[in-house]
Structures are given as structure tokens and as C-alpha cells.
Design an enzyme around this catalytic site. Sequence first.
Site, PDB file in Angstrom:
ATOM      1  N   GLY A 214       0.798  -1.225   0.000  1.00  0.00           N
ATOM      2  CA  GLY A 214       0.000   0.000   0.000  1.00  0.00           C
ATOM      3  C   GLY A 214       0.819   1.258   0.000  1.00  0.00           C
ATOM      4  N   LEU A 240      -4.112  -5.953  -4.787  1.00  0.00           N
ATOM      5  CA  LEU A 240      -3.098  -4.898  -4.744  1.00  0.00           C
ATOM      6  C   LEU A 240      -1.803  -5.379  -4.080  1.00  0.00           C
ATOM      7  CD1 LEU A 240      -2.604  -1.895  -5.398  1.00  0.00           C
ATOM      8  CD2 LEU A 240      -3.298  -1.382  -3.060  1.00  0.00           C
ATOM      9  N   ASP A 241      -0.686  -5.206  -4.780  1.00  0.00           N
ATOM     10  CA  ASP A 241       0.641  -5.551  -4.266  1.00  0.00           C
ATOM     11  C   ASP A 241       0.757  -7.018  -3.861  1.00  0.00           C
ATOM     12  OD1 ASP A 241       1.395  -2.907  -4.635  1.00  0.00           O
ATOM     13  OD2 ASP A 241       0.882  -2.321  -2.603  1.00  0.00           O
ATOM     14  N   ALA A 242      -0.085  -7.853  -4.434  1.00  0.00           N
ATOM     15  CA  ALA A 242      -0.060  -9.270  -4.056  1.00  0.00           C
ATOM     16  C   ALA A 242       0.164 -10.188  -5.247  1.00  0.00           C
ATOM     17  CB  ALA A 242      -1.352  -9.632  -3.334  1.00  0.00           C
TER      18      ALA A 242
END
Lengths: 297, 297, 297, 297
Positions: A214, A240-242
Site C-alpha cells: 500500500g 493490490l501488491d499481491a
Amino acid sequence: MDVLIQNKMITKKQNNATLLIYCPDQKGIVATVTEFIHKNNGNIIDLDQHVDHNEEVFFMRAKWDLDEFVIPREKIGDYFSTLIGERFQMNWQLYFNDQKVRMAIFISNLSHCVYDMLSRQRSGEWDVEIPMIISNHESLKTVADEFGLPFFHFPITKENKKEQEQKEIELLKKHNVNLIVLARYMQVISDDMIQQFPNKIINIHHSFLPAFPGAKPYHSAYERGVKLIGATSHYVTADLDAGPIIAQGVAPVSHKDTVENMMRKGLDLEKLVLAKAVWAHIQRQTLVYNNKTIIFE
Amino acid sequence: MDVLIQNKMITKKQNNATLLIYCPDQKGIVATVTEFIHKNNGNIIDLDQHVDHNEEVFFMRAKWDLDEFVIPREKIGDYFSTLIGERFQMNWQLYFNDQKVRMAIFISNLSHCVYDMLSRQRSGEWDVEIPMIISNHESLKTVADEFGLPFFHFPITKENKKEQEQKEIELLKKHNVNLIVLARYMQVISDDMIQQFPNKIINIHHSFLPAFPGAKPYHSAYERGVKLIGATSHYVTADLDAGPIIAQGVAPVSHKDTVENMMRKGLDLEKLVLAKAVWAHIQRQTLVYNNKTIIFE
Amino acid sequence: MDVLIQNKMITKKQNNATLLIYCPDQKGIVATVTEFIHKNNGNIIDLDQHVDHNEEVFFMRAKWDLDEFVIPREKIGDYFSTLIGERFQMNWQLYFNDQKVRMAIFISNLSHCVYDMLSRQRSGEWDVEIPMIISNHESLKTVADEFGLPFFHFPITKENKKEQEQKEIELLKKHNVNLIVLARYMQVISDDMIQQFPNKIINIHHSFLPAFPGAKPYHSAYERGVKLIGATSHYVTADLDAGPIIAQGVAPVSHKDTVENMMRKGLDLEKLVLAKAVWAHIQRQTLVYNNKTIIFE
Amino acid sequence: MDVLIQNKMITKKQNNATLLIYCPDQKGIVATVTEFIHKNNGNIIDLDQHVDHNEEVFFMRAKWDLDEFVIPREKIGDYFSTLIGERFQMNWQLYFNDQKVRMAIFISNLSHCVYDMLSRQRSGEWDVEIPMIISNHESLKTVADEFGLPFFHFPITKENKKEQEQKEIELLKKHNVNLIVLARYMQVISDDMIQQFPNKIINIHHSFLPAFPGAKPYHSAYERGVKLIGATSHYVTADLDAGPIIAQGVAPVSHKDTVENMMRKGLDLEKLVLAKAVWAHIQRQTLVYNNKTIIFE
């Protein structure tokens, strides 16, 4: 390599194919595939295989010289599929070295990554085409101008996001873009767009994920008092970001480092980790399976 | 260094003091402290200072030669406190180099860290005393035996934990232990015990915190598909795996690495990161403030 | 891995073979070898190949499961040689995983490497046998005693060197030693001895070779003002510090580091780089060609 | 930091001085210098000192806020010299943060380093002026053009070298250049020119010096079979590749890497190590003594 003899460019014309495969594991796959290449007079340049014994899945990358290969290049896919692919239930991709990746770079207000990527292309280190730079701000139009590249400004608001992304998709498709690099682009890409470019969007996140996902990871790193900062490059997925991680790097920090210092030290980390990931992708060294990457180096 | 001439040990007798300070920042602290040492005929060997401009706190480490220092060592603390410490509202610690750290090592079933630490002490690399090894299992008693060290077995269950820890505290106090190293000790230390040894318990956690706190970090790292594994050494506080970080390290992994491989690669990482943290502590290079460490290297 | 469950050791019985090959490069070698394993019901666990295009030499490592392999293990070498090896003019080695390496450790007066290696074996990380420690000094007999290992003292002088080495060779042969590790052994091994153990003597040199060969590399590094110190592990050949490099590592130093500090920082570097090289050797991952190593990781 | 808010640049106006000192070691230097700053109402921002006990030389860097400093900036040097410098036989340099370094970049046919440096300046990461790019070839004039910078072409032959260098010196002096960066400039600088810019010429050499000095280090590294390649940035002196080292870095290579691969991997190494050295110089963190550098980080 071209870059090293820039002035007297004598590039050896290469003519080779790269095959990326995964399928349920069973005995004899390597023997069968190498036999296919060998029998048809292909000379193997690179061969790498991996078995995930938990999932019982087989992965392989083979690169071979096409100069004396008896199957015409436009028929290799067909033949391979019929003779081997179907039999082993393979998921496969075939690339030829003269098909250059066409890469669009998305940026916001930070220029270190885009400068780094443009320099790599311009110097000949990366053999790719960069048909455009896209940004949600106008501040870095100068960078595109310096390198003589088309710059498209798509300001994004909550209200216009869907619409703007549709225009972006059209533009990207029209220019046959097959790789999107988010070079510190500070906007979340929506699912619609991601689905148009599955495993073809690479992001750089400024932390060693899964730590500090994040916003404002350097602030969080500073707060926590870590002794290493990191950067992570990954394929973008709906989470997100995964998404599947392609490359990660770290750099030491100490109690002396303010948040601003961490940001400054992070610049090099970000550009190097992103470049490493993009390099792996354009060399056709990456496979995605089960939200992880296999990187054949 | 002793370790390098093991056979013909000619140790220079050193006689020095180390002062660790923190206090509200203001002008003139460095000048005042160095003046104090200088005027009293101390020769500064090392000097390091740091200002946290967010918190407006000043940190300092000074080490000086006592050979010609005019204040007797037993009175240095008093003089310093009266002349300087109170005036600047300092929190300070004073150490003499001939006061060796007395370290207890807590272990469970993994021997790589304890072997590494004992080897460092035995070879002369670490100038510390190790009065005992404590374990919740008996499996590694052999290690203590090999090195001729007292081994205490305190099996821990939910029911007896409080009681066993009380016995451990008594034992540690009786032997003047002033540093506890949790060398892959697989038990959470309770608050009571932590409060007896504030900033004197060092743990090694097998991930790059804050990623993967708690149990089975290598399994989580494998699941997430990270390209780096890590280890983090920190002072133990009431919050599990959330204490002030002293040292961190990482090692590359790839899709080829199974969980077991990650564990194996982690062995070196864990022992090195722990050793780095313990070294900083025994060199009196560490200060804790606001759940972070200042490490004067 | 055994080391991780030390107390409740449940080792999976493995039964596999590792084949190391090099030969003049030509098409079809991979296909032929994998076919050989596949047809005879072997399951390939690991496969790695490399072609040196300058020398036109092919290198390969294959590891496969023997459980259902139809050729009895004592005949695999014969069959392979007859069917494939001779045809391709191969230089090959065949190892079975239950044949443990028997390693002798040579030391002088520094204990960090030998402690590290003994710890790795004792904890189960390295599955090797260590029948003896040999030294030209008596100072570290205590280390052998702690671990209950035979210690042989061979003091070396100019006059007795040849004679002493002959005795060492006899002793090593008698105990079936097939790997000699020079763990900061401060004596040059003579050619006679090296020829008895070709590519079976591993040394650790305390610099990043080819910088600072010979004596006192840390002093030279200090004099030159380098910002990195290094360590190099290599197979021993007749040329001092010029044998095939197996592993190298570096660590940062600064103007603050005295020669003594560099030596201290070098301790970890030396033991890790040496351990990395020995691990590669005992995993049968190393091939030597043309005074270089191929390391199949 | 400017770079991070590129679009809405709100730079805090800073007003500070940096003092670099070395002199024969004696007691009380730190106390005297910090007292000087403190008494005159300077607020110390950074303070670092080092004593070389072999040479008995004292080194120091102090940075302080000038906002309330009572000595006018144009007189600080005089006062310091009179009150302290002469008394301690100091060699000292005084810099103000608003005096920007004026850097000329010398290149030949490789663009990665120059692109990297220009990007750092253009993005605001480096607060320097770059009045010109000089090259012995015309091939990279395009780079200067892209960034709108003056490009001067000085072709060098054996015959014209002296003459051309004289012209370069005149040009550099005319434009008040006070730092020359040899960004893979493939010409040896002659003594005459070096003496005009003592400790003001920074070079990047593509090996970990002192290994592989001179031409074609990657070829030599390949031949020797090293497992690490390196890069070294140093101040240029009359001895080729033997000047004071400012920064070094390494990257892993393996048997898979051809000379061309090593060159490609070296590109990042070279640009990062050079940037690290230049950063230290422009931050006024470097002192040269006895052909070594002190780097106050």
C-alpha cells in the site's frame, strides 16, 4: 552485444526460438522435448527445467537455433502442439527472438525509473520498442520530449477512471503494446484493464513485500525501525501488491536515515529491481503459476 | 586481536570507558562532553553522535582511554552525572571494557546458532562469559557437554510456564547474567521475565520483519513466492516479534527452493544476523529509544 | 532435513544417483542422456547442462531416483559407458547419495573455519564423515577433543616436509579420505600430495583472488585502501592461489577499519565462502575444466 | 527532497557550511572545533571524526547550520584558520551548500554511465551543474543533444594528445569546472591535466581493483574464472588505476556467463559504483590522505 561496440555496430544476426512450457509432471518430458528439437536439426542453446513436487507440475524453457531447423518457423507451434503439447496437456508459449517486445511505460511524478528504462533501450542494452509513455500527470512530459517519444496524458479521477482506462486500452491495443511497465505509476489499475493484459503488467513497489504494502512504505519502514529497505517487482493482479513476485532487492539503512534518505536510497533499488524484472520478461525467462513466478535465468 | 595469534596470545591490556547517552537535543552537548573528557586528560578513541530531528533527541557514544584520566573510574559516573548529566537531563550508561558481558543462551532443538556463538567465544572472537545454556528440551545437552558448559533443562508447558520462568530468573540473577540470547528458542518469553531484563534479551526471528511474524515464516515465504528470505535480530519486548530491530539480513531464493531449502539457506542467515546483533550489544554500541535502536558502528 | 527435526529424526530414505559429464559438444547429448534415464525407468530429480561455446565443450549434471531404475546400481556405470559415454567421448563421474564424502580438515592456529565445519556436520546440515583433523600445530587439539575427533599433529619444517606429507598421504589413504579441506592451514601443499588428490583439496584464501595472493592479504588490502575485503575458495593446484575458483564473497570495509578489524570481519566471510564451496563439492555440483569450475546449483 | 515532489517543488532553503579537516592527532581537537561552532551559535547537523592511529593523523567533517551563526560566511575561513587551523597545523576545506559542484563528464562510446548521471541531475537527485560533456568520439553526441547539453569533441591521437588536453583544460577552467567524471572514458589522462585538478577527477574502472587493472578486465575475469565481477571508482592519479579508491561493488557471475554477459552485468555495477563515488564527492564527504580516502557517510 550491441551496446559495447556502439560505434561500429556489428550485430550477429541471430535466429532462434524460445519455448516456455508447463504441464502435469510425468516421466520423459525432457527427453521428448529435447528429442523433438534434436531430431529436427535444432541446436539447443539453453535448456532449463523445474519440477514443483508439491503441485506435481513440470516447467521448462528451451531455446534453440533455427538456422538448420527443418520445421518452418510458422509451423513450429502447430507441430509441437500436435506431436507433444496435447499429449502432455501442456500450456506453452513460443517466441522468436526477432519479435521485439513493445513496451508502454506508465509514470506519475517520479522520473528515475523511466529515465533508467529509456537509457537501457537507447543504449542498446534492451532490444525493445517503446511506442509511448503514459502518465496521469503532465510533469514528466519533458522526459518523453528529451527522448523524442510520444507522451499521452490521461488524468485520472474517481469519476473518469473507467472511461480513461478504456481509452488507454484502445491506445495500447492500437499500438500492439504487449508489456505495460508501471514505473512508479501512482494509480491502482482496475481489474478490467488487468484482464486485458494478463501477466503483461509489471509494477515496482517500494518495499520488500509482503512487508509494507500500500501507500507510504518508506514512512512505515522508518516507523518500524527496519535496518533494510526493499523494493519488489511483480506482475499486477487484482489483489493490490499481491501479484507474482519477479524480483526483489534490499539496501541497508540505519538510525541515521530519515524518511527522505530512505526515499533517496530507494531510488536506485527501485530502478534496478524493476529493470531486473523487465529484463527477465523480455528475455522470455518468466512463467507464472499459482501466483508465483518461475524465472529461468 | 587474540583470535589471530591464538597460540602466542599477547593481549594488549586496554583500559577504557564507553559512555552511552541520550537526552533532549540542544546546542553544545558534543562540545560539553568532549570538553569533559579532554580536560580530565582522557584520549577519545571513538566518538559518534546522532540527532533525531523528529523527536528532537540527541544520542551519543564516546569511548576513551582511561590510562591518564584524572577522575578515578569508580567516581566517573558521579562526576559526569553532577557536572553534565543532570544539566542536560541525560539518560546515560557507563561501561568499562574489562567488565565482560555474562550471556546465557536459550535454545530448543536447533543447534546452528548456539554452535556459532560458542565457537566465537571459544576462539577469542567474542570476549564474553557464558555461564550457562538453558533449554526447554534435552536434545542439545550434547552441545553444552562438548564445550564443557552447564546445561539447564526447563521443560515448559502451559501449566508450569510461570513457575519455570521464575526458576530461570533466579538462576540467571544468581549467576549475574546480564544478556539473554534466544538462539532459536521456540518459546514466547512472558512479560514478567522481559521486565527483569529490559533491552537485555536478544532474539533471532527467521524472517525479514515485519514480514512473516510468528510461527513458520519459511512456509509463509514459500507460499508467497518471495525472492529473498530474511532474518531479524531484535530486543525482546512484550509485543511478539515487534521489539526494536538490531540487525537484519537477507539471502536470495528462487522457484527452485523448497521450504526445506529455504530453511537450510536460512541457517547461515540466522546465525550471522544474530551474531551481528550480539556483537553490537557486547561492544556497547546499542541504544534503544522509542522502540528503535541506534547502532553506533 | 534432519537438522530441522533433530529430536525426532525421521529421515526419508533416499536412493538416487548423480552423474557428472563433460565431452566435446555436439547435437543430441541431452536427448540421449535423458532418454537413457527415462527408458530405464529413472525419474529425473535435477537436470542441468552448460555449453562452453568458446571451447565447444558440453557439461551436464543429472540426478535421478533409483527406486524403479531397471539397471542395478553396480552396473549403471558400465552400461552408461558402453551405450553413451564412449560414443560421445565423455569424461564422466557417477555418485550415489548414500556414499558419504570422507573429509579431513587441515588447520593451523585459527579455529573459526574448523568450528564452523564441525558444527555443520554435527547438526546434520552436512551429511559427511570427518575421520580426522590434521594440524601442523598443537594449539587447536582442544577443538578436536571437544568434538571427540582424532587429531593428528604433523609439525612441518623445510627439512621434514616431504617426509611428513608422505605420512599424511598414507594416513589419509588408510582412512579412505576423499576430500581435504584446508581450513586456514598455513602451509603450502606440495605437488606430490596434490597429485594424489586431484580436485579433491579445497582451500580458503583470505582475499578476492586474483587480488592479494600469497601472504598477509589483509595487510595488503589495508595498504591499498580497498572498500571491500574478500575471500576465495578454490581447488588446490600446483600454482599457489591460482586453482579453479569455487566460491567468492566480499564484505564492506571503510577507512575506520584497521588491519585487525579487517581480519575480524574476514572471519565470517572465510567460513561462509569455504562452507559454500564444500557444500557444492559434497552435493556433487562441481566440475573442473580448464582451470575453471562449473557449479551446477 | 526535490526529486520526490517534482511537480510542486517546495525546497526548504538551507544555509549550512561543511568543514573538512585533517591534521596531526592530538588531544582536544574535537572539543576545540565543536566549541568554536557552538560558541558562535552554530547548530551542528553532522559531525564525524576519525583517527588513523598508524599515521597519527586526525580527520574530521563537521556540518552546521549558518542561520544564527555570528561569524559572516565570508570570514568563517579566516577566523577558523587564525583561531584553530594554524594552532593544530590543519589542512582544511570549507564549503557552503549553495555552492554547487560544476561537473564535466568525459565519455567515449558507452552511454550507460552518462545517461545515469544526467538522469540523476535532471530528476533533482543530484544538485549539481553539468556545463558540458566532452568526448574523444562523436558517437554519443546524441545523448548530449537529448539533454540539451553542450558537447565538445576532442579526438585524441598519440600526436595531438598534449595539445588537445591543453584545450580541454582551458575550456574546463573557463567554465569553472571543479569536478571531472570519467564515465567510461577510454583514454589515459596525462599528468599535466591531473595536476590541474588534484583529487577532482573521478574514474570508474570495470574491475574490483587491484585485480585486473588496465585494459579488458572482463576478459581477464572470464579467463580466471572468478565468481564475482567488480567495479571500482577512484580519484585519478599519475599511476594508472592506482589512485585512492572511493567506492567498490561486485556482482555474482557463474560459469554460464560469457564475456559479453559479464559486460552486460557490469553496466549496472559501473553506473552505481560511479554514482556512489560522485555522490560522496558532491556531498563533501571525501578526504584524501596517503593515497586512500576517508569517506564520512
